[in-house]
Write a protein that holds these residues in place. Structure first.
Motif, PDB file in Angstrom:
ATOM      1  N   ASN A   9      31.790  46.339  37.450  1.00 11.57           N
ATOM      2  CA  ASN A   9      30.900  46.500  38.590  1.00 11.57           C
ATOM      3  C   ASN A   9      29.468  46.483  38.066  1.00 11.57           C
ATOM      4  OD1 ASN A   9      29.174  47.871  40.556  1.00 11.57           O
ATOM      5  ND2 ASN A   9      31.061  48.399  41.622  1.00 11.57           N
ATOM      6  N   LEU A  10      28.660  45.557  38.546  1.00 11.49           N
ATOM      7  CA  LEU A  10      27.318  45.362  37.998  1.00 11.49           C
ATOM      8  C   LEU A  10      26.342  46.449  38.429  1.00 11.49           C
ATOM      9  CD1 LEU A  10      27.038  41.486  38.392  1.00 11.49           C
ATOM     10  CD2 LEU A  10      27.736  42.809  36.386  1.00 11.49           C
ATOM     11  N   GLN A  11      26.736  47.275  39.403  1.00 13.51           N
ATOM     12  CA  GLN A  11      25.880  48.390  39.812  1.00 13.51           C
ATOM     13  C   GLN A  11      26.243  49.681  39.077  1.00 13.51           C
ATOM     14  OE1 GLN A  11      26.834  45.976  42.361  1.00 13.51           O
ATOM     15  NE2 GLN A  11      24.784  45.305  41.785  1.00 13.51           N
ATOM     16  N   THR A  12      27.530  49.887  38.824  1.00 15.92           N
ATOM     17  CA  THR A  12      27.969  51.155  38.225  1.00 15.92           C
ATOM     18  C   THR A  12      28.321  51.034  36.750  1.00 15.92           C
ATOM     19  OG1 THR A  12      30.307  50.793  38.742  1.00 15.92           O
ATOM     20  CG2 THR A  12      28.935  51.814  40.456  1.00 15.92           C
ATOM     21  N   ALA A  13      28.473  49.801  36.236  1.00 10.87           N
ATOM     22  CA  ALA A  13      28.898  49.536  34.862  1.00 10.87           C
ATOM     23  C   ALA A  13      30.306  50.068  34.593  1.00 10.87           C
ATOM     24  CB  ALA A  13      27.904  50.124  33.845  1.00 10.87           C
ATOM     25  N   GLU A  14      31.096  50.223  35.652  1.00  9.69           N
ATOM     26  CA  GLU A  14      32.486  50.659  35.519  1.00  9.69           C
ATOM     27  C   GLU A  14      33.422  49.476  35.758  1.00  9.69           C
ATOM     28  OE1 GLU A  14      33.449  53.699  34.647  1.00  9.69           O
ATOM     29  OE2 GLU A  14      31.384  54.484  34.588  1.00  9.69           O
ATOM     30  N   ARG A  15      34.574  49.497  35.078  1.00 13.90           N
ATOM     31  CA  ARG A  15      35.611  48.493  35.334  1.00 13.90           C
ATOM     32  C   ARG A  15      36.414  48.972  36.542  1.00 13.90           C
ATOM     33  NH1 ARG A  15      35.633  44.876  31.205  1.00 13.90           N
ATOM     34  NH2 ARG A  15      34.741  45.607  29.242  1.00 13.90           N
ATOM     35  N   ASP A  16      36.034  48.507  37.705  1.00 10.60           N
ATOM     36  CA  ASP A  16      36.618  49.033  38.934  1.00 10.60           C
ATOM     37  C   ASP A  16      37.549  48.059  39.643  1.00 10.60           C
ATOM     38  OD1 ASP A  16      34.766  47.186  39.794  1.00 10.60           O
ATOM     39  OD2 ASP A  16      33.864  48.484  41.311  1.00 10.60           O
ATOM     40  N   MET A  17      37.701  46.843  39.117  1.00  9.29           N
ATOM     41  CA  MET A  17      38.502  45.841  39.798  1.00  9.29           C
ATOM     42  C   MET A  17      38.983  44.817  38.770  1.00  9.29           C
ATOM     43  SD  MET A  17      37.271  43.346  42.958  1.00  9.29           S
ATOM     44  CE  MET A  17      36.259  44.664  43.619  1.00  9.29           C
ATOM     45  N   ASP A  18      40.288  44.605  38.678  1.00  8.23           N
ATOM     46  CA  ASP A  18      40.822  43.607  37.739  1.00  8.23           C
ATOM     47  C   ASP A  18      40.786  42.247  38.423  1.00  8.23           C
ATOM     48  OD1 ASP A  18      42.081  42.089  35.842  1.00  8.23           O
ATOM     49  OD2 ASP A  18      43.740  43.488  35.514  1.00  8.23           O
ATOM     50  N   VAL A  19      39.623  41.638  38.408  1.00  9.13           N
ATOM     51  CA  VAL A  19      39.403  40.391  39.147  1.00  9.13           C
ATOM     52  C   VAL A  19      40.342  39.268  38.713  1.00  9.13           C
ATOM     53  CG1 VAL A  19      37.717  38.564  39.607  1.00  9.13           C
ATOM     54  CG2 VAL A  19      37.036  40.962  39.811  1.00  9.13           C
ATOM     55  N   PRO A  20      40.512  38.991  37.405  1.00  7.91           N
ATOM     56  CA  PRO A  20      41.429  37.904  37.032  1.00  7.91           C
ATOM     57  C   PRO A  20      42.841  38.119  37.562  1.00  7.91           C
ATOM     58  CG  PRO A  20      40.065  38.511  35.161  1.00  7.91           C
ATOM     59  CD  PRO A  20      39.832  39.541  36.219  1.00  7.91           C
ATOM     60  N   ALA A  21      43.333  39.360  37.484  1.00  4.23           N
ATOM     61  CA  ALA A  21      44.683  39.646  37.975  1.00  4.23           C
ATOM     62  C   ALA A  21      44.764  39.493  39.488  1.00  4.23           C
ATOM     63  CB  ALA A  21      45.103  41.055  37.567  1.00  4.23           C
ATOM     64  N   LEU A  22      43.694  39.868  40.196  1.00  2.00           N
ATOM     65  CA  LEU A  22      43.690  39.743  41.649  1.00  2.00           C
ATOM     66  C   LEU A  22      43.658  38.277  42.085  1.00  2.00           C
ATOM     67  CD1 LEU A  22      41.239  42.639  42.580  1.00  2.00           C
ATOM     68  CD2 LEU A  22      43.690  42.518  43.108  1.00  2.00           C
ATOM     69  N   ILE A  23      42.914  37.456  41.362  1.00  2.00           N
ATOM     70  CA  ILE A  23      42.905  36.022  41.682  1.00  2.00           C
ATOM     71  C   ILE A  23      44.313  35.453  41.504  1.00  2.00           C
ATOM     72  CG2 ILE A  23      41.970  33.757  41.079  1.00  2.00           C
ATOM     73  CD1 ILE A  23      39.456  35.170  40.059  1.00  2.00           C
ATOM     74  N   GLU A  24      44.956  35.842  40.403  1.00  2.00           N
ATOM     75  CA  GLU A  24      46.308  35.335  40.143  1.00  2.00           C
ATOM     76  C   GLU A  24      47.299  35.846  41.195  1.00  2.00           C
ATOM     77  OE1 GLU A  24      49.156  34.551  36.360  1.00  2.00           O
ATOM     78  OE2 GLU A  24      48.046  36.444  36.354  1.00  2.00           O
ATOM     79  N   GLU A  25      47.174  37.102  41.564  1.00  2.00           N
ATOM     80  CA  GLU A  25      48.091  37.682  42.548  1.00  2.00           C
ATOM     81  C   GLU A  25      48.018  36.954  43.887  1.00  2.00           C
ATOM     82  OE1 GLU A  25      48.571  41.838  45.125  1.00  2.00           O
ATOM     83  OE2 GLU A  25      47.395  41.845  43.258  1.00  2.00           O
ATOM     84  N   HIS A  26      46.808  36.608  44.307  1.00  2.00           N
ATOM     85  CA  HIS A  26      46.635  36.044  45.644  1.00  2.00           C
ATOM     86  C   HIS A  26      46.586  34.517  45.671  1.00  2.00           C
ATOM     87  CE1 HIS A  26      46.019  39.885  47.710  1.00  2.00           C
ATOM     88  NE2 HIS A  26      45.361  40.272  46.633  1.00  2.00           N
ATOM     89  N   PHE A  27      46.239  33.895  44.526  1.00  2.00           N
ATOM     90  CA  PHE A  27      46.055  32.443  44.555  1.00  2.00           C
ATOM     91  C   PHE A  27      46.836  31.695  43.473  1.00  2.00           C
ATOM     92  CE2 PHE A  27      42.255  34.450  46.370  1.00  2.00           C
ATOM     93  CZ  PHE A  27      42.273  33.894  47.640  1.00  2.00           C
ATOM     94  N   GLY A  28      47.541  32.430  42.595  1.00  2.00           N
ATOM     95  CA  GLY A  28      48.421  31.783  41.628  1.00  2.00           C
ATOM     96  C   GLY A  28      47.749  31.201  40.410  1.00  2.00           C
ATOM     97  N   HIS A  29      46.513  31.580  40.152  1.00  2.00           N
ATOM     98  CA  HIS A  29      45.787  31.137  38.945  1.00  2.00           C
ATOM     99  C   HIS A  29      44.716  32.184  38.648  1.00  2.00           C
ATOM    100  CE1 HIS A  29      42.435  30.020  41.554  1.00  2.00           C
ATOM    101  NE2 HIS A  29      43.317  29.389  42.322  1.00  2.00           N
TER     102      HIS A  29
END
Length: 257
Positions: free
Chosen positions: A213-233
């Motif tokens: 998260n660019l505002q909090t500097a925390e890892r708050d969302m596994d974006v690569p895994a979420l893209i794969e979960e919803h879109f298959g890549h």
């Protein structure tokens, strides 16, 4: 498949803040001006500051490994080599044109990311090199421009029910008007902007940097895994090379064929 440029961003120092641009002069076979032209190489990277060379991103201070970098708001004057760092209410200025300034900046960043005293990184001026994530692949990829389709980011937000900041993907060109993820089908095709011609080279596989998260500097969302979960890549955005140079600006129409 027409769209418009919404934002243009260059990242002078790898891993630090982007700097917005209104107009960009592109040259054939070159990327965004001074994008990732500088970096802080890890103490054990093997990088000789006097003779820089392309290296994997793991050899540098980067968000993928050093999330705390996101808490800094930085600006780098590429002419004077002055590095301005806002850390909360404190502002620091380092003259990276001098050995002392480079050393002071390196030590400050070491403290931010929690490195031990004997692991201070080295400030690197890449000269003609660009320390992009794909710089080790070839000069062609080193100078590639990264393009983010804002509709794809919105599609991810809609699928997850969470607001995904497109700046997590640290793209040079942020474009709106294409269908979601249509850019991933453009490999080998040409993009034209105000007479400038780009050729799409590669889909961008996303890494742990996008978790931050660019505002909090925390890892708050596994974006690569979420893209794969919803879109298959795990892809978001494309790399493109400049075939024909020229000036581009915010609001320019983008066409593809």
């Amino acid at each position: 498949m027409n769209a418009v440029i919404k934002e243009m961003i260059t990242y002078p120092i790898k891993g630090l803040s982007g700097q917005s641009l209104e107009v960009v002069a592109l040259e054939q076979s070159r990327g965004f001006p001074l994008d990732r032209a500088f970096a802080f190489a890890r103490h054990d990277s093997g990088m000789d500051p006097a003779s820089p060379r392309p290296m994997p991103k793991s050899k540098f201070l980067v968000l993928a490994r050093d999330a705390a970098l996101a808490r800094l708001n930085t600006r780098f004057d590429t002419a004077t080599k002055a590095l301005f760092i806002q850390d909360g209410k404190e502002e620091h200025v380092f003259d990276c044109s001098t050995d002392q300034g480079m050393s002071d900046a390196s030590q400050f960043l070491s403290t931010v990311v929690g490195l031990e005293a004997d692991k201070t990184p080295n400030f690197i001026n890449g000269g003609d090199l660009r320390f992009t994530d794909v710089c080790v692949t070839s000069p062609q990829y080193m100078h590639a421009i990264s393009i983010i389709n804002l509709a794809s980011v919105r599609a991810l937000s809609d699928a997850t029910g969470r607001d995904v900041d497109p700046h997590r993907f640290r793209g040079n060109l942020l474009i709106d008007g294409w269908e979601p993820f249509s850019e991933l089908k453009m490999l080998g095709r040409d993009i034209e902007i105000n007479g400038v011609k780009l050729r799409v080279l590669k889909r961008i596989v996303r890494c742990p940097a996008t978790q931050v998260n660019l505002q909090t500097a925390e890892r708050d969302m596994d974006v690569p895994a979420l893209i794969e979960e919803h879109f298959g890549h795990r892809d978001m955005g494309i790399y493109a090379e400049v075939l024909v140079g020229g000036d581009i600006k915010i609001g320019d129409e983008v066409s593809s064929n």
